[in-house]
Design an enzyme around this catalytic site. Structure first.
Site, PDB file in Angstrom:
ATOM      1  N   HIS A  33      13.612  33.198  10.931  1.00 44.16           N
ATOM      2  CA  HIS A  33      12.995  31.723  10.622  1.00 44.16           C
ATOM      3  C   HIS A  33      12.317  31.547  12.029  1.00 44.16           C
ATOM      4  O   HIS A  33      12.791  31.070  13.049  1.00 44.16           O
ATOM      5  CB  HIS A  33      14.326  30.825  10.618  1.00 44.16           C
ATOM      6  CG  HIS A  33      14.069  29.468  10.343  1.00 44.16           C
ATOM      7  ND1 HIS A  33      14.428  28.576   9.593  1.00 44.16           N
ATOM      8  CD2 HIS A  33      12.960  28.574  11.094  1.00 44.16           C
ATOM      9  CE1 HIS A  33      13.824  27.581   9.462  1.00 44.16           C
ATOM     10  NE2 HIS A  33      13.109  27.353  10.279  1.00 44.16           N
ATOM     11  N   HIS A  42       8.522  29.547  13.911  1.00 43.32           N
ATOM     12  CA  HIS A  42       7.498  28.868  13.895  1.00 43.32           C
ATOM     13  C   HIS A  42       6.351  29.331  14.586  1.00 43.32           C
ATOM     14  O   HIS A  42       6.755  29.063  15.866  1.00 43.32           O
ATOM     15  CB  HIS A  42       7.838  27.363  14.049  1.00 43.32           C
ATOM     16  CG  HIS A  42       8.468  26.693  13.033  1.00 43.32           C
ATOM     17  ND1 HIS A  42       8.263  25.990  11.904  1.00 43.32           N
ATOM     18  CD2 HIS A  42      10.034  26.568  13.005  1.00 43.32           C
ATOM     19  CE1 HIS A  42       9.168  25.499  11.520  1.00 43.32           C
ATOM     20  NE2 HIS A  42      10.412  25.879  11.875  1.00 43.32           N
ATOM     21  N   LYS A  95       9.971  28.423   1.226  1.00 44.05           N
ATOM     22  CA  LYS A  95      10.637  27.159   2.148  1.00 44.05           C
ATOM     23  C   LYS A  95      10.570  25.774   1.596  1.00 44.05           C
ATOM     24  O   LYS A  95       9.632  25.308   1.075  1.00 44.05           O
ATOM     25  CB  LYS A  95      10.269  27.210   3.651  1.00 44.05           C
ATOM     26  CG  LYS A  95      10.976  26.267   4.626  1.00 44.05           C
ATOM     27  CD  LYS A  95      11.794  26.691   4.802  1.00 44.05           C
ATOM     28  CE  LYS A  95      12.750  25.621   5.755  1.00 44.05           C
ATOM     29  NZ  LYS A  95      12.168  25.624   7.069  1.00 44.05           N
ATOM     30  N   HIS A 110      15.801  23.801   4.233  1.00 44.25           N
ATOM     31  CA  HIS A 110      16.210  22.998   5.456  1.00 44.25           C
ATOM     32  C   HIS A 110      16.998  21.766   4.923  1.00 44.25           C
ATOM     33  O   HIS A 110      16.679  20.986   4.257  1.00 44.25           O
ATOM     34  CB  HIS A 110      14.873  22.119   5.969  1.00 44.25           C
ATOM     35  CG  HIS A 110      15.299  21.406   7.360  1.00 44.25           C
ATOM     36  ND1 HIS A 110      14.916  21.540   8.269  1.00 44.25           N
ATOM     37  CD2 HIS A 110      16.061  20.305   7.286  1.00 44.25           C
ATOM     38  CE1 HIS A 110      15.041  20.538   9.444  1.00 44.25           C
ATOM     39  NE2 HIS A 110      16.138  19.813   8.690  1.00 44.25           N
ATOM     40  N   HIS A 154      19.085  27.378   9.530  1.00 48.11           N
ATOM     41  CA  HIS A 154      19.558  26.753  10.803  1.00 48.11           C
ATOM     42  C   HIS A 154      20.698  25.940  10.485  1.00 48.11           C
ATOM     43  O   HIS A 154      20.781  24.831  10.995  1.00 48.11           O
ATOM     44  CB  HIS A 154      18.319  26.203  11.655  1.00 48.11           C
ATOM     45  CG  HIS A 154      17.675  25.179  10.723  1.00 48.11           C
ATOM     46  ND1 HIS A 154      18.095  24.308   9.947  1.00 48.11           N
ATOM     47  CD2 HIS A 154      16.278  25.346  10.490  1.00 48.11           C
ATOM     48  CE1 HIS A 154      17.066  23.593   9.205  1.00 48.11           C
ATOM     49  NE2 HIS A 154      15.631  24.078   9.763  1.00 48.11           N
ATOM     50  N   ASP A 190      14.321  29.717  14.533  1.00 45.58           N
ATOM     51  CA  ASP A 190      13.847  28.334  14.376  1.00 45.58           C
ATOM     52  C   ASP A 190      13.132  27.810  15.757  1.00 45.58           C
ATOM     53  O   ASP A 190      13.229  26.815  16.219  1.00 45.58           O
ATOM     54  CB  ASP A 190      14.866  27.109  14.143  1.00 45.58           C
ATOM     55  CG  ASP A 190      14.230  26.159  13.360  1.00 45.58           C
ATOM     56  OD1 ASP A 190      12.962  26.089  13.046  1.00 45.58           O
ATOM     57  OD2 ASP A 190      14.763  25.171  13.316  1.00 45.58           O
TER      58      ASP A 190
HETATM   59  O1  DOR Z   1      13.362  20.856  15.363  1.00 43.24           O
HETATM   60  C1  DOR Z   1      12.648  21.548  14.242  1.00 43.24           C
HETATM   61  N1  DOR Z   1      11.448  21.770  14.268  1.00 43.24           N
HETATM   62  N2  DOR Z   1      13.238  21.542  13.389  1.00 43.24           N
HETATM   63  C2  DOR Z   1      12.645  22.040  12.014  1.00 43.24           C
HETATM   64  O2  DOR Z   1      13.282  21.913  10.995  1.00 43.24           O
HETATM   65  C3  DOR Z   1      11.158  22.212  12.166  1.00 43.24           C
HETATM   66  C4  DOR Z   1      10.769  22.550  13.413  1.00 43.24           C
HETATM   67  C5  DOR Z   1       9.257  22.216  13.744  1.00 43.24           C
HETATM   68  O3  DOR Z   1       8.464  22.707  12.834  1.00 43.24           O
HETATM   69  O4  DOR Z   1       8.811  21.823  14.779  1.00 43.24           O
HETATM   70 ZN    ZN Z   2      12.310  25.610  11.236  1.00 44.47          ZN
END
Ligand code: DOR
Ligand code: ZN
Length: 335
Positions: free
Chosen positions: A12, A14, A95, A134, A168, A240
């Protein structure tokens, strides 16, 4: 003391896009063999072409590193069998975000009407495409995840062939749900294994520890630690890691997200060692994900050494968790 991890996976992640991608992608590609790439960029990844283009930008950014970006699509209830079967080979998972629940999720799902979800979820079941969720309602912030558990269970029951990953997880309620349904799985972040709400807001407010779902109580953290360090086979690592520029974190209206990707392996080594479970880190960091997703990532051996590691104050304009602190373990070599 040394520890070698084979084919570490971050299920997971980003990475963002454009200039930020050039900073984040090489950091994960250095110490992970692959990662499940979240689709909540702007605009969200919701077509085959957008997915292929984003994958291409990631591969350009990692510059020949031995690393597989495992791509995801942003869930839409308009997806059908034909659309998904045409891109099945490019896709590792889809997702699903409840609408507006976190960063760039405005186009997510409102209400969880099984009739509306039937076409895409039946197609995913038939094609064997896992659904990552999520799982938070729009209730009181500390209760959102526990309130979502009945929705997980409703989906797991209605679509028994669909692999559903509770992303998460942060609560004991989610941990308990894992064993009630054969098709429910979970990712756990390193930050939720380490912090509680006290660390975020118990003293001076810590914007770099603010994330969604928000860190919970110590009994929740303990439940997460138990399944992670004891190698529960339905639990895998997903950082995450969610970078935002410093200006979006240290301001009025702090963006949710903790940047952990470059420090995740040293932090996990320290945690598993503290619980005398270093031998189980391999399962949590790779083996379970390989089994659950049925994937064969490229071979990569990452050796960690128990030596001090000074966490940088920043990576570009992104402030990592534990910035400026010294960790007990460091990445000594990657092969
Ligand atoms: O804290 C987070 N940031 N939780 C998420 O689910 C998305 C993520 C983000 O993309 O910034
Ligand atoms: Zn995330």
């Amino acid at each position: 003391m040394h520890l070698t991890l084979n084919d570490p996976l971050d299920m997971h992640l980003h990475l963002r896009d454009h200039e930020m991608l050039k900073i984040t992608a090489p950091l994960s590609a250095h110490s992970f063999s692959g990662a499940l790439i979240m689709p909540n960029i702007i605009p969200p990844v919701d077509t085959k072409q957008a997915l292929l283009d984003y994958k291409h930008r990631i591969i350009e950014a990692i510059d020949n590193e031995n690393f597989t970006p495992l791509m995801t699509l942003f869930f839409r209830d308009t997806y059908n069998y034909k659309f998904l079967s045409d891109m099945h080979d490019e896709l590792t998972a889809i997702k699903l975000y409840p609408a507006g629940i976190t960063t760039n999720s405005e186009g997510g799902v409102s209400g969880f009407d099984l009739e509306k979800l039937k076409t895409p979820l039946t197609a995913m079941s038939e094609l064997g495409i896992p659904l990552c969720i999520h799982g938070e309602t729009n209730g009181f912030v500390m209760d959102r995840e526990a309130e979502f558990v009945p929705i997980y269970e409703k989906l797991a029951t209605a679509f028994p062939q669909l692999k559903i990953i509770m992303e998460h997880i942060t609560t004991k309620e989610s941990v308990q749900a894992l064993d009630r349904h054969a098709n429910l799985y979970a990712t756990i972040t390193v930050h939720h294994l380490l912090i509680t709400l006290d660390d975020v807001a118990g003293g001076m407010l810590k914007p770099h520890l603010f994330c969604k779902p928000i860190a919970k109580r110590s009994e929740d953290r303990d439940a997460l630690i138990q399944v992670a360090v004891n190698a529960h086979p339905k639990v895998m690592f997903g950082s995450d890691s969610a970078p935002h520029p410093k200006s979006a974190k240290e301001c009025c209206g702090c963006a949710a997200g903790i940047f952990t990707a470059p420090i995740a392996l040293p932090l996990l080594a320290e945690l598993f060692e503290a619980h005398d479970k270093l031998d189980n880190l391999q399962s949590f960091i790779s083996d379970h994900a390989k089994n659950i997703y049925n994937i064969t990532p490229p071979k990569k051996s990452v050796t960690l050494k128990k030596e001090p590691f000074d966490v940088p104050q920043s990576y570009g304009d992104i402030i990592p968790m534990r910035a400026g602190e010294t960790l007990k373990w460091k990445i000594a070599s990657v092969q």
